[in-house]
Design a protein around this motif. Structure first.
Motif, PDB file in Angstrom:
ATOM      1  N   ARG A 144     -16.262  23.569  23.130  1.00 12.77           N
ATOM      2  CA  ARG A 144     -15.903  22.871  21.893  1.00 12.77           C
ATOM      3  C   ARG A 144     -16.323  21.417  21.996  1.00 12.77           C
ATOM      4  NH1 ARG A 144      -9.952  25.164  20.149  1.00 12.77           N
ATOM      5  NH2 ARG A 144     -10.696  27.261  19.676  1.00 12.77           N
ATOM      6  N   SER A 145     -17.082  20.977  21.016  1.00 15.06           N
ATOM      7  CA  SER A 145     -17.504  19.577  20.940  1.00 15.06           C
ATOM      8  C   SER A 145     -16.723  18.919  19.790  1.00 15.06           C
ATOM      9  CB  SER A 145     -19.005  19.503  20.673  1.00 15.06           C
ATOM     10  OG  SER A 145     -19.411  18.175  20.489  1.00 15.06           O
ATOM     11  N   GLN A 146     -15.965  17.885  20.122  1.00 11.74           N
ATOM     12  CA  GLN A 146     -15.132  17.217  19.120  1.00 11.74           C
ATOM     13  C   GLN A 146     -15.997  16.479  18.112  1.00 11.74           C
ATOM     14  OE1 GLN A 146     -11.617  15.012  20.466  1.00 11.74           O
ATOM     15  NE2 GLN A 146     -12.261  13.344  19.149  1.00 11.74           N
ATOM     16  N   LEU A 147     -15.737  16.733  16.812  1.00 11.37           N
ATOM     17  CA  LEU A 147     -16.437  16.036  15.732  1.00 11.37           C
ATOM     18  C   LEU A 147     -15.634  14.844  15.221  1.00 11.37           C
ATOM     19  CD1 LEU A 147     -17.685  19.074  13.619  1.00 11.37           C
ATOM     20  CD2 LEU A 147     -19.017  17.671  15.202  1.00 11.37           C
ATOM     21  N   MET A 148     -14.318  15.035  15.114  1.00 10.44           N
ATOM     22  CA  MET A 148     -13.470  13.958  14.611  1.00 10.44           C
ATOM     23  C   MET A 148     -12.022  14.256  14.978  1.00 10.44           C
ATOM     24  SD  MET A 148     -12.959  12.666  10.674  1.00 10.44           S
ATOM     25  CE  MET A 148     -14.392  11.621  10.559  1.00 10.44           C
ATOM     26  N   ARG A 149     -11.298  13.188  15.334  1.00  8.85           N
ATOM     27  CA  ARG A 149      -9.870  13.288  15.641  1.00  8.85           C
ATOM     28  C   ARG A 149      -9.149  12.395  14.646  1.00  8.85           C
ATOM     29  NH1 ARG A 149      -6.578  14.276  20.346  1.00  8.85           N
ATOM     30  NH2 ARG A 149      -8.482  14.963  21.370  1.00  8.85           N
ATOM     31  N   ILE A 150      -8.177  12.968  13.928  1.00  9.78           N
ATOM     32  CA  ILE A 150      -7.469  12.233  12.887  1.00  9.78           C
ATOM     33  C   ILE A 150      -5.974  12.259  13.188  1.00  9.78           C
ATOM     34  CG2 ILE A 150      -6.954  12.100  10.418  1.00  9.78           C
ATOM     35  CD1 ILE A 150      -9.652  13.558   9.957  1.00  9.78           C
ATOM     36  N   SER A 151      -5.366  11.076  13.271  1.00  8.70           N
ATOM     37  CA  SER A 151      -3.929  10.948  13.495  1.00  8.70           C
ATOM     38  C   SER A 151      -3.210  10.910  12.165  1.00  8.70           C
ATOM     39  CB  SER A 151      -3.624   9.675  14.279  1.00  8.70           C
ATOM     40  OG  SER A 151      -4.232   9.725  15.544  1.00  8.70           O
ATOM     41  N   MET A 152      -2.126  11.667  12.050  1.00  7.85           N
ATOM     42  CA  MET A 152      -1.330  11.693  10.826  1.00  7.85           C
ATOM     43  C   MET A 152       0.089  11.234  11.171  1.00  7.85           C
ATOM     44  SD  MET A 152      -3.904  12.813   9.064  1.00  7.85           S
ATOM     45  CE  MET A 152      -3.228  12.160   7.641  1.00  7.85           C
ATOM     46  N   ALA A 153       0.584  10.251  10.421  1.00  8.01           N
ATOM     47  CA  ALA A 153       1.843   9.594  10.762  1.00  8.01           C
ATOM     48  C   ALA A 153       3.076  10.337  10.268  1.00  8.01           C
ATOM     49  CB  ALA A 153       1.851   8.179  10.212  1.00  8.01           C
ATOM     50  N   HIS A 154       2.998  10.981   9.127  1.00  5.98           N
ATOM     51  CA  HIS A 154       4.213  11.521   8.523  1.00  5.98           C
ATOM     52  C   HIS A 154       3.985  12.937   8.020  1.00  5.98           C
ATOM     53  CE1 HIS A 154       5.835   7.493   8.646  1.00  5.98           C
ATOM     54  NE2 HIS A 154       4.740   7.058   8.048  1.00  5.98           N
ATOM     55  N   GLY A 155       5.086  13.629   7.781  1.00  7.51           N
ATOM     56  CA  GLY A 155       5.023  14.931   7.146  1.00  7.51           C
ATOM     57  C   GLY A 155       5.073  16.081   8.126  1.00  7.51           C
TER      58      GLY A 155
END
Length: 193
Positions: A144-155
């Motif tokens: 697996r090659s990471q394309l994008m990592r996105i942090s989500m704060a809430h929910g």
């Protein structure tokens, strides 16, 4: 969190204003930049650095120089509904410290700066959504090659995934996330406090 939740109201100047007028606004409002507007539309940005380098250092009279002569043309903008992370990424990629904020009619209504969001971005996030592409190595093994990592704060986990998918599609300019990615993983982030 969205840009509209962190931005400051815009204090604007016109291209025809004198530099002296702009400097008084900067000092009175205790700010470091002014969107340059033609009506409600952005045409540039005037920063304290622009004034120092393009006018003061050259010994020009601020009562005779117009904003148009000193401003940076084509300032970058974001929307009130953009996630703060997207604005931070745009600043980082463009090597800028400030963005003009536009409403849905593309009218200037605010400014967001890196210092506005630095504290927010350093807070721990409950979820990270990692988009990946599966690639084969020279032995035929899948990795697996990471394309994008996105942090989500809430929910909830599901809300984090929906928001991350929207951000991935907007950032990568695709209609559906799986046009580029083979999948995604959701990681629950633990706080060290």
């Amino acid at each position: 969190m969205l840009v509209k939740d962190m931005m400051h109201p815009a204090v604007c100047v016109t291209p025809r204003d004198t530099l002296a007028t702009a400097v008084r606004k900067l000092a009175h409002e205790h700010i470091g930049c002014l969107p340059v507007c033609d009506g409600m539309r952005p045409v540039g940005m005037l920063t304290d650095r622009d004034i120092a380098i393009r006018a003061t250092a050259q010994g020009r009279d601020s009562n005779e120089v117009t904003v148009r002569e000193v401003m940076s043309v084509g300032a970058l903008c974001c929307s009130t509904t953009d996630p703060v992370e997207k604005a931070a990424q745009l600043m980082h990629l463009s090597h800028l410290r400030r963005l003009i904020v536009l409403d849905r009619r593309a009218h200037v209504i605010g400014v967001i700066s890196a210092s506005d969001i630095n504290g927010f971005l350093s807070e721990p996030r409950p979820f990270e959504v990692v988009f990946y592409k599966e690639v084969l190595d020279h032995l035929g093994h899948t990795h697996r090659s990471q394309l994008m990592r996105i942090s989500m704060a809430h929910g909830t986990r599901e809300e984090a995934v929906r928001a991350a998918i929207l951000e991935f599609e907007e950032t990568r300019r695709v209609n559906h996330w799986n046009a580029l990615a083979d999948g995604y993983d959701v990681v629950s982030v633990r706080s060290n406090s």
